[in-house]
Design a protein around this motif. Structure first.
Motif, PDB file in Angstrom:
ATOM      1  N   GLY A 185       0.809  -1.220   0.000  1.00  0.00           N
ATOM      2  CA  GLY A 185       0.000   0.000   0.000  1.00  0.00           C
ATOM      3  C   GLY A 185       0.837   1.262   0.000  1.00  0.00           C
ATOM      4  N   MET A 195      -3.004   1.909   6.531  1.00  0.00           N
ATOM      5  CA  MET A 195      -2.068   1.724   5.425  1.00  0.00           C
ATOM      6  C   MET A 195      -0.636   2.037   5.861  1.00  0.00           C
ATOM      7  N   ALA A 250      -3.387  -3.378   6.457  1.00  0.00           N
ATOM      8  CA  ALA A 250      -2.849  -2.429   5.485  1.00  0.00           C
ATOM      9  C   ALA A 250      -3.656  -2.405   4.193  1.00  0.00           C
ATOM     10  N   GLU A 299      -5.680   0.740   2.620  1.00  0.00           N
ATOM     11  CA  GLU A 299      -5.415   1.249   1.278  1.00  0.00           C
ATOM     12  C   GLU A 299      -6.710   1.362   0.483  1.00  0.00           C
ATOM     13  N   TYR A 309      -8.837   4.295   1.824  1.00  0.00           N
ATOM     14  CA  TYR A 309      -8.298   5.593   1.427  1.00  0.00           C
ATOM     15  C   TYR A 309      -8.487   5.825  -0.071  1.00  0.00           C
TER      16      TYR A 309
END
Length: 424
Positions: free
Chosen positions: A90, A182, A189, A193, A196
């Motif tokens: 990520g 992330m 993670a 990612e 986001y």
């Protein structure tokens, strides 16, 4: 550098220093010392099974940062070698933006970012920071206690950045959650990612349909003619790079100030500028400790170490700050002992002044509103978030005299007048 020197050193049989361990967050300097014991270039793991060369010497780091013919930012050859579920992907996977580009493509992307951030005047940014501090201080003031990470630093940066990027205040929690997962590079993670990325995609879709006086709209209308996809990935980069490191710089600086009573007393009286503490943090607890990631274009020898293709070469800004003084004193050609937290060369941070203004203004305003902040936990016992890339506090609990918004506003006005007098 040479093609294949007989005296090269290959780390393939050396046990890597594991930067993904929990112990790295609590005591990174022990890990940096282990890396430095291997030489100016050490051998580490960023995640289980993800090796990297780590540069811990300032002069060697400057060679990497300035040598665009040997070192590239393009991670795609490396990506082909790691599992698709690697927790560091990520943060490290290729995207069409300024961070992962070289040469003319990088210059095109970087120019657009500089141009749109130049539209943010200092007085405008200062006003946005003041608004965010008033809002947050009004929330925590009556309580008499707060966590300056969760209740101030992270929401403040979210408020300011969402304002700049044309999003409402209510979206701050989404930004915090996705980027936090992330950045830590752990089991969540990939989820972070995705969260986001969805946040950014929704933002660009909204701005593509209706422009505003905000950074994404200015990028969409920039004369360079970025495609919508390119704008999406520039925003993915700048919003993320603006949020996590700046929030960490803010909380790390507050921690350093509050952990030194003499420092705090002179700061609140206006005798010592906030910038002193910011510089100390950039030197000793830089927020992006290990995120200067490069790749050699071809196998080379570098300071006696054989660097292979498709293996990250990480400039450790955290280690550089740790060893800067001793390197400078060692001679015979003393180097500059200053930090390199802003990077150097073509990829140096393009918004350094914006970041410094945001952080210093936030601290000055907070300490005016709440001038008797008292840390609950000694600085040496504070907890730090896990992750190989950053230096980030988990929490910074404080107590203070409860203040209503009206009382805090009066105190802040008085402190501001005194501070102005001192500066004059």
């Amino acid at each position: 550098m040479s093609a294949y020197p007989p005296d090269r050193r290959d780390f393939t049989r050396t046990a890597p220093v594991r930067l993904w361990e929990d112990g790295f967050a609590s005591d990174p300097y022990r890990y940096y010392a282990a890396l430095r014991s291997q030489g100016v270039v050490g051998w580490a793991e960023l995640a289980p099974g993800v090796p990297a060369y780590v540069v811990t010497d300032r002069r060697a780091a400057l060679e990497v940062l300035h040598d665009a013919e040997t070192f590239s930012h393009d991670p795609r050859p490396w990506e082909a070698t790691v599992p698709s579920d690697s927790p560091v992907l990520g943060m490290m996977r290729w995207r069409p933006n300024a961070l992962f580009a070289d040469g003319a493509e990088h210059l095109r992307y970087r120019t657009t970012l500089i141009d749109v951030f130049d539209l943010v005047e200092p007085y405008d940014l200062r006003g946005r920071v003041h608004r965010a501090v008033r809002l947050l201080a009004g929330r925590i003031g009556p309580r008499g206690e707060a966590d300056l990470v969760a209740d101030f630093a992270r929401p403040l940066i979210a408020l300011v950045l969402n304002d700049l990027f044309g999003l409402p205040d209510s979206q701050g929690d989404r930004l915090n959650e996705g980027l936090g997962k992330m950045m830590e590079g752990g089991a969540q993670a990939a989820e972070g990612e995705a969260q986001y990325a969805q946040y950014v995609l929704e933002l660009i879709a909204a701005k593509a349909g209706r422009r505003g006086d905000d950074l994404p709209s200015h990028l969409l209308d920039h004369p360079a003619g970025l495609t919508r996809e390119e704008v999406t990935w520039q925003v993915f980069l700048t919003l993320g790079a603006g949020y996590e490191p700046t929030a960490n710089l803010l909380s790390n600086t507050l921690s350093r100030i509050l952990g030194n009573p003499a420092y705090y007393s002179t700061l609140t009286s206006g005798a010592r500028p906030v910038m002193d503490a910011v510089v100390e943090v950039l030197h000793h607890e830089t927020p992006l400790a290990n995120y200067g990631v490069y790749y050699v274009r071809r196998p080379v020898s570098f300071h006696g170490v054989w660097l292979r293709e498709a293996v990250p070469v990480v400039v450790s800004y955290g280690a550089l700050g740790r060893f800067a003084e001793q390197d400078a004193a060692a001679g015979p050609h003393p180097s500059d002992a200053s930090h390199l937290s802003w990077g150097a060369g073509a990829h140096a941070c393009p918004v350094k002044q914006h970041t410094l203004l945001l952080v210093t203004e936030a601290i000055e305003q907070l300490t005016q509103w709440l001038p008797d902040l008292d840390p609950v936990v000694p600085r040496e016992r504070l907890a730090w978030r896990p992750g190989p890339f950053h230096r980030s506090l988990s929490a910074l609990p404080v107590r203070f005299s409860p203040r209503s918004p009206a009382t805090a506003s009066t105190a802040a006005s008085a402190a501001s007048s005194t501070s102005q007098g001192v500066r004059t």
